[in-house]
Design an enzyme around this catalytic site. Structure first.
Site, PDB file in Angstrom:
ATOM      1  N   CYS A 118      48.061  41.346  22.695  1.00 54.73           N
ATOM      2  CA  CYS A 118      48.695  42.582  23.179  1.00 54.73           C
ATOM      3  C   CYS A 118      50.127  42.740  22.676  1.00 54.73           C
ATOM      4  O   CYS A 118      50.704  43.820  22.744  1.00 54.73           O
ATOM      5  CB  CYS A 118      48.686  42.613  24.705  1.00 54.73           C
ATOM      6  N   HIS A 254      54.122  47.482  26.678  1.00 54.14           N
ATOM      7  CA  HIS A 254      52.670  47.312  26.521  1.00 54.14           C
ATOM      8  C   HIS A 254      52.011  47.780  27.812  1.00 54.14           C
ATOM      9  O   HIS A 254      52.427  47.400  28.909  1.00 54.14           O
ATOM     10  CB  HIS A 254      52.349  45.839  26.258  1.00 54.14           C
ATOM     11  N   ASN A 284      44.153  49.660  28.946  1.00 49.97           N
ATOM     12  CA  ASN A 284      44.880  48.656  28.165  1.00 49.97           C
ATOM     13  C   ASN A 284      44.236  48.571  26.775  1.00 49.97           C
ATOM     14  O   ASN A 284      43.108  48.093  26.647  1.00 49.97           O
ATOM     15  CB  ASN A 284      44.791  47.316  28.895  1.00 49.97           C
TER      16      ASN A 284
HETATM   17  N1  ACO Z   1      35.989  46.588  41.461  1.00 51.89           N
HETATM   18  C1  ACO Z   1      35.887  46.173  42.719  1.00 51.89           C
HETATM   19  N2  ACO Z   1      36.247  44.950  43.125  1.00 51.89           N
HETATM   20  C2  ACO Z   1      36.743  44.122  42.206  1.00 51.89           C
HETATM   21  C3  ACO Z   1      36.886  44.474  40.865  1.00 51.89           C
HETATM   22  C4  ACO Z   1      36.483  45.774  40.495  1.00 51.89           C
HETATM   23  N3  ACO Z   1      36.565  46.240  39.230  1.00 51.89           N
HETATM   24  N4  ACO Z   1      37.403  43.431  40.191  1.00 51.89           N
HETATM   25  C5  ACO Z   1      37.600  42.446  41.087  1.00 51.89           C
HETATM   26  N5  ACO Z   1      37.191  42.863  42.315  1.00 51.89           N
HETATM   27  C6  ACO Z   1      37.204  42.128  43.546  1.00 51.89           C
HETATM   28  C7  ACO Z   1      37.161  40.622  43.351  1.00 51.89           C
HETATM   29  O1  ACO Z   1      35.848  40.198  43.106  1.00 51.89           O
HETATM   30  C8  ACO Z   1      37.702  40.148  44.665  1.00 51.89           C
HETATM   31  O2  ACO Z   1      36.672  40.235  45.612  1.00 51.89           O
HETATM   32  P1  ACO Z   1      36.529  39.073  46.742  1.00 51.89           P
HETATM   33  O3  ACO Z   1      37.801  39.126  47.540  1.00 51.89           O
HETATM   34  O4  ACO Z   1      35.315  39.504  47.478  1.00 51.89           O
HETATM   35  O5  ACO Z   1      36.364  37.800  45.974  1.00 51.89           O
HETATM   36  C9  ACO Z   1      38.746  41.190  45.000  1.00 51.89           C
HETATM   37  O6  ACO Z   1      38.418  42.364  44.233  1.00 51.89           O
HETATM   38  C10 ACO Z   1      40.144  40.752  44.686  1.00 51.89           C
HETATM   39  O7  ACO Z   1      40.096  40.184  43.380  1.00 51.89           O
HETATM   40  P2  ACO Z   1      41.382  39.690  42.690  1.00 51.89           P
HETATM   41  O8  ACO Z   1      41.060  39.201  41.309  1.00 51.89           O
HETATM   42  O9  ACO Z   1      42.122  38.769  43.613  1.00 51.89           O
HETATM   43  O10 ACO Z   1      42.150  41.071  42.588  1.00 51.89           O
HETATM   44  P3  ACO Z   1      43.653  41.320  42.276  1.00 51.89           P
HETATM   45  O11 ACO Z   1      44.251  42.033  43.417  1.00 51.89           O
HETATM   46  O12 ACO Z   1      44.323  40.119  41.736  1.00 51.89           O
HETATM   47  O13 ACO Z   1      43.504  42.377  41.104  1.00 51.89           O
HETATM   48  C11 ACO Z   1      43.659  42.483  38.719  1.00 51.89           C
HETATM   49  C12 ACO Z   1      42.832  42.023  39.910  1.00 51.89           C
HETATM   50  C13 ACO Z   1      43.748  44.008  38.749  1.00 51.89           C
HETATM   51  C14 ACO Z   1      42.959  42.046  37.439  1.00 51.89           C
HETATM   52  C15 ACO Z   1      45.071  41.847  38.842  1.00 51.89           C
HETATM   53  O14 ACO Z   1      44.975  40.461  38.974  1.00 51.89           O
HETATM   54  C16 ACO Z   1      45.917  42.183  37.681  1.00 51.89           C
HETATM   55  O15 ACO Z   1      46.371  43.295  37.572  1.00 51.89           O
HETATM   56  N6  ACO Z   1      46.170  41.191  36.818  1.00 51.89           N
HETATM   57  C17 ACO Z   1      46.891  41.414  35.600  1.00 51.89           C
HETATM   58  C18 ACO Z   1      45.948  41.230  34.511  1.00 51.89           C
HETATM   59  C19 ACO Z   1      45.946  42.344  33.506  1.00 51.89           C
HETATM   60  O16 ACO Z   1      46.361  43.461  33.700  1.00 51.89           O
HETATM   61  N7  ACO Z   1      45.444  41.979  32.374  1.00 51.89           N
HETATM   62  C20 ACO Z   1      45.360  42.882  31.291  1.00 51.89           C
HETATM   63  C21 ACO Z   1      45.157  42.125  30.043  1.00 51.89           C
HETATM   64  S1  ACO Z   1      46.467  41.048  29.749  1.00 51.89           S
HETATM   65  C22 ACO Z   1      47.724  41.908  29.184  1.00 51.89           C
HETATM   66  O17 ACO Z   1      47.564  42.993  28.699  1.00 51.89           O
HETATM   67  C23 ACO Z   1      49.029  41.356  29.281  1.00 51.89           C
END
Ligand code: ACO
Length: 327
Positions: A118, A254, A284
């Site tokens: 990225c 980004h 993204n």
């Molecule tokens: N729809 C519904 N529920 C979902 C989804 C979805 N698409 N994805 C995950 N869940 C659920 C999980 O299974 C979990 O359920 P559970 O509690 O029953 O186990 C719950 O939601 C919470 O999951 P978490 O992974 O803890 O969710 P979090 O609040 O951390 O959000 C996210 C996840 C959005 C990926 C967050 O961690 C984030 O924004 N991380 C940054 C990563 C990112 O943006 N990466 C992009 C690529 S890297 C880059 O560009 C730098």
């Protein structure tokens, strides 16, 4: 300090024909998810996904064509082409080589891809600037192009909803005159990495596994924390360029997800009004996200001649990069 300056003459972009709303994607892929979950956690409302006849190469080529046409620069005058991508059409040759062949760039044009995930676009900008400075070339093309839809695991709802496909390109000219404050162009770039963190965001496969591509694997929470820490600190590059954060007109980060952008802006002390956000429409797009956002803000008139623009990126390998532009 270089004896040259490197103004950006024009931007261009290309997106796949088809946009997928969250609801359409959920229905198509049979995901256990909802528009509400995706919007509230990421700010993403839709993404573009390649279809028949579209690929990283075709998107890169179309973005380059648009940028060259807007710059009024002929393909035969391009001396450097650097494409940032980690989703190339082929393991080799590079996407740059495919673009070179299709657009008929000259044989003496230096052509390569860079993979800094990225972070790639600013890395490519740094490479292109160096190649321009050290050669007789006058014009460089810098491109970010990706098709992450080809490398997401469609059964992993925690990652597959985050990404989209697209490409953005800029045309840079080398001019005599140093890169001092006030001069137009790329004022500075700064690159780094935290290789110890590779396991937190990576592809599951590659040549070493006997496969040419794997799928995205991510520890979302760790990526979130590292991204906010990296993009939420005032970059030392500003002091090196003798610029105060308050002088920056636009931040073009980004586009990982909206919550990362908001948390980083809060930590930096920058109002969100100064942050260019396109993640709602493009999702993204990895290395393509900064040039796509730049093109959006230039075309809609937000970024104007003379503005100071801070670019910030963070991605896999925990490669990070910052760039400072005088538009
Ligand atoms: N729809 C519904 N529920 C979902 C989804 C979805 N698409 N994805 C995950 N869940 C659920 C999980 O299974 C979990 O359920 P559970 O509690 O029953 O186990 C719950 O939601 C919470 O999951 P978490 O992974 O803890 O969710 P979090 O609040 O951390 O959000 C996210 C996840 C959005 C990926 C967050 O961690 C984030 O924004 N991380 C940054 C990563 C990112 O943006 N990466 C992009 C690529 S890297 C880059 O560009 C730098």
């Amino acid at each position: 300090m270089s004896a040259f300056s490197f103004p950006i003459l024009a931007t261009g972009s290309a997106l796949p024909k088809k946009a997928w709303s969250n609801a359409a994607l959920i229905a198509e892929k049979g995901l256990d998810s909802s528009d509400e979950w995706i919007v509230s956690r990421t700010g993403i409302k839709q993404r573009y996904i390649v279809g028949e006849g579209e690929s990283t190469f075709t998107l890169a080529r179309d973005a380059v064509r648009q940028a060259l046409s807007r710059a009024g620069v002929d393909a035969k005058d391009v001396g450097v082409l650097v494409v940032a991508t980690c989703t190339p059409d082929l393991t080799f040759p590079s996407v740059g080589a495919l673009v070179h062949g299709d657009l008929g760039l000259p044989p003496e044009c230096a052509v390569l891809d860079v993979n800094a995930a990225c972070s790639g676009f600013i890395h490519a900008l740094a490479v292109a600037r160096g190649l321009l400075a050290g050669s007789h070339a006058h014009y460089a093309l810098v491109v970010g192009a990706e098709t992450f839809s080809n490398v997401v695991d469609w059964s992993d709802r925690g990652t597959c909803v985050l990404f989209g496909d697209g490409a953005g390109a800029v045309v840079i000219r080398k001019e005599r005159g140093s890169e001092e404050r006030g001069t137009r162009g790329v004022l500075g770039v700064s690159l780094g990495a935290e290789g110890a963190c590779v396991e937190m965001l990576k592809s599951s496969g590659g040549v070493a596994q006997g496969r040419v591509a794997g799928v995205v694997q991510m520890n979302g929470r760790e990526v979130f924390k590292h991204a906010v820490r990296q993009m939420g600190e005032v970059p030392p590059l500003l002091a090196e360029c003798k610029v105060r954060l308050a002088d920056v007109d636009w931040v073009v980060p980004h586009q990982a997800n909206l919550r990362i952008l908001e948390a980083a802006a809060l930590s930096l002390g920058v109002q969100m009004e100064k942050v260019v956000v396109t993640v709602d429409k493009h999702a993204n797009t990895s290395a393509a996200s900064i040039p796509l956002a730049l093109d959006t803000a230039v075309q809609d008139g937000r970024i104007k001649r003379g503005d100071l623009v801070l670019l910030q990126a963070f991605g896999a390998g925990f490669a990070w990069s910052t760039g400072l532009l005088r538009w």
